[in-house]
Design a protein around this motif. Structure first.
Motif, PDB file in Angstrom:
ATOM      1  N   PRO A 121     -30.589  27.882  19.355  1.00 18.22           N
ATOM      2  CA  PRO A 121     -31.056  27.394  20.737  1.00 18.22           C
ATOM      3  C   PRO A 121     -32.459  26.403  20.440  1.00 18.22           C
ATOM      4  N   GLY A 122     -32.465  25.400  21.265  1.00 20.08           N
ATOM      5  CA  GLY A 122     -33.220  24.329  21.248  1.00 20.08           C
ATOM      6  C   GLY A 122     -33.208  23.517  19.885  1.00 20.08           C
ATOM      7  N   GLY A 123     -32.055  23.802  19.007  1.00 24.99           N
ATOM      8  CA  GLY A 123     -31.854  22.993  17.819  1.00 24.99           C
ATOM      9  C   GLY A 123     -32.883  23.397  17.049  1.00 24.99           C
ATOM     10  N   GLU A 124     -33.562  24.311  16.940  1.00 20.81           N
ATOM     11  CA  GLU A 124     -34.594  24.887  15.998  1.00 20.81           C
ATOM     12  C   GLU A 124     -34.128  26.021  15.376  1.00 20.81           C
ATOM     13  N   ASP A 130     -33.978  31.261   7.116  1.00 26.12           N
ATOM     14  CA  ASP A 130     -33.690  30.352   6.129  1.00 26.12           C
ATOM     15  C   ASP A 130     -32.933  29.340   6.703  1.00 26.12           C
ATOM     16  N   PRO A 131     -32.814  28.117   7.023  1.00 26.22           N
ATOM     17  CA  PRO A 131     -32.013  27.233   7.311  1.00 26.22           C
ATOM     18  C   PRO A 131     -30.667  27.240   6.942  1.00 26.22           C
ATOM     19  N   ASP A 132     -30.289  27.533   5.637  1.00 29.79           N
ATOM     20  CA  ASP A 132     -28.976  27.766   4.916  1.00 29.79           C
ATOM     21  C   ASP A 132     -28.326  28.863   5.372  1.00 29.79           C
ATOM     22  N   ASP A 133     -28.945  29.676   6.211  1.00 26.14           N
ATOM     23  CA  ASP A 133     -28.194  30.940   6.734  1.00 26.14           C
ATOM     24  C   ASP A 133     -27.558  30.589   7.908  1.00 26.14           C
ATOM     25  N   PHE A 134     -27.647  29.437   8.512  1.00 26.45           N
ATOM     26  CA  PHE A 134     -27.163  29.078   9.729  1.00 26.45           C
ATOM     27  C   PHE A 134     -25.866  27.797   9.657  1.00 26.45           C
ATOM     28  N   ARG A 212     -17.701  36.441   7.540  1.00 28.81           N
ATOM     29  CA  ARG A 212     -17.557  37.089   8.506  1.00 28.81           C
ATOM     30  C   ARG A 212     -19.038  37.838   8.696  1.00 28.81           C
ATOM     31  N   GLN A 213     -19.677  38.587   7.703  1.00 32.31           N
ATOM     32  CA  GLN A 213     -20.911  39.394   7.871  1.00 32.31           C
ATOM     33  C   GLN A 213     -21.911  38.322   8.392  1.00 32.31           C
ATOM     34  N   TYR A 214     -22.009  37.089   7.924  1.00 32.91           N
ATOM     35  CA  TYR A 214     -22.800  36.069   8.359  1.00 32.91           C
ATOM     36  C   TYR A 214     -22.733  35.676   9.735  1.00 32.91           C
ATOM     37  N   ALA A 215     -21.270  35.562  10.093  1.00 34.69           N
ATOM     38  CA  ALA A 215     -20.929  35.085  11.520  1.00 34.69           C
ATOM     39  C   ALA A 215     -21.587  36.300  12.369  1.00 34.69           C
ATOM     40  N   ILE A 216     -21.770  37.431  12.051  1.00 41.88           N
ATOM     41  CA  ILE A 216     -22.209  38.738  12.864  1.00 41.88           C
ATOM     42  C   ILE A 216     -23.625  38.441  13.045  1.00 41.88           C
ATOM     43  N   ALA A 217     -24.275  38.334  11.690  1.00 45.49           N
ATOM     44  CA  ALA A 217     -25.927  38.321  11.555  1.00 45.49           C
ATOM     45  C   ALA A 217     -26.467  37.060  12.072  1.00 45.49           C
ATOM     46  N   PHE A 218     -25.806  35.921  11.982  1.00 46.65           N
ATOM     47  CA  PHE A 218     -26.419  34.663  12.269  1.00 46.65           C
ATOM     48  C   PHE A 218     -25.635  33.758  13.311  1.00 46.65           C
ATOM     49  N   GLY A 219     -24.448  34.130  13.810  1.00 50.84           N
ATOM     50  CA  GLY A 219     -23.741  33.564  14.615  1.00 50.84           C
ATOM     51  C   GLY A 219     -22.856  32.294  14.158  1.00 50.84           C
TER      52      GLY A 219
END
Length: 249
Positions: A121-124, A130-134, A212-219
């Motif tokens: 959201p908002g590109g931030e 942690d940016p690496d999580d996204f 898949r877990q990261y998809a649920i947690a971080f989108g």
């Protein structure tokens, strides 16, 4: 005795004709001798049957030699037959290797896995995150590729490129580099093979499960889709490895 007026006495021709006739006769005789080379001119006619018989023997001998050579050729051809079978076997093996190396086009049922960075959201990045999580990383793409191969994939493509044994996936920031070309997400890995088996392997793979877990947690985007019948083109690049290592025992 006197002569009659106006009469001219002519000399007789015989004194000249006799030597001329002798010369002509000698010339004819000499010509005959030269033509026959001292032999009877009719001798060639009498030898003609012998010449025919001699040529017949020569022709028969040549025909026998031709038959012998033909037999040798046939024997040599028969002896080479096992070699031809070996060549055919090698050609079949080469075709199989070419398919495995990606050198032939492949058609069949396909399964596609799509991986995408998480929307922000908002590109931030949220404060404290942690940016690496996204973002999708190199190991995520590799995990999907390895799981699909383990599931019996016969051929694979990442984006619009055929994957072969020398293909290497590299991520720089949020971009993927494959065989000298740069791609942005979403990353699409498509495999031809037994679709049900590949789906099962994806579900059972621990590294894919982490995605898949990261998809649920971080989108993060993770999607699996049947693509029906697909045709993958043959790989057109070089498959010569730059280095090789002996596998450990």
């Amino acid at each position: 005795m006197g002569t009659h007026a106006g009469r001219v006495d002519r000399p007789s021709p015989w004194p000249w004709l006799v030597p001329v006739a002798a010369l002509v006769a000698g010339a004819l005789f000499a010509s005959s001798v030269r033509a026959s080379q001292g032999e009877d001119l009719r001798a060639d006619y009498t030898r003609l049957p012998d010449l025919i018989r001699e040529q017949t023997r020569v022709n028969a001998a040549r025909a026998a030699e031709a038959d012998r050579l033909r037999s040798e050729v046939e024997e040599a051809t028969a002896a080479l037959a096992p070699g031809d079978l070996t060549t055919q076997k090698l050609e079949r093996q080469s075709a199989e290797i070419a398919a495995a190396a990606g050198r032939t086009a492949v058609r069949g049922p396909a399964l596609q896995v799509s991986l995408e960075d998480a929307p922000l959201p908002g590109g931030e990045v949220p404060p404290g995150a942690d940016p690496d999580d996204f973002v999708i990383h190199q190991q995520d793409v590799e995990a999907v590729v390895n799981a699909l191969w383990a599931g019996g994939a016969e051929a694979m493509m990442i984006q619009d490129q055929r994957v072969v044994s020398t293909s290497a996936v590299r991520c720089v920031g949020n971009t993927l580099i494959l065989q000298g070309r740069v791609y942005s997400p979403p990353y699409r890995i498509t495999a031809i093979g037994d679709v049900d088996r590949m789906r099962s392997t994806l579900r059972a793979d621990r590294d894919v499960d982490l995605i898949r877990q990261y998809a649920i947690a971080f989108g993060l985007g993770y999607d699996v889709e049947d693509k029906g019948e697909q045709t993958f083109p043959a790989y057109a690049g070089s498959i010569t490895p730059s280095k090789a290592e002996v596998a450990g025992s």
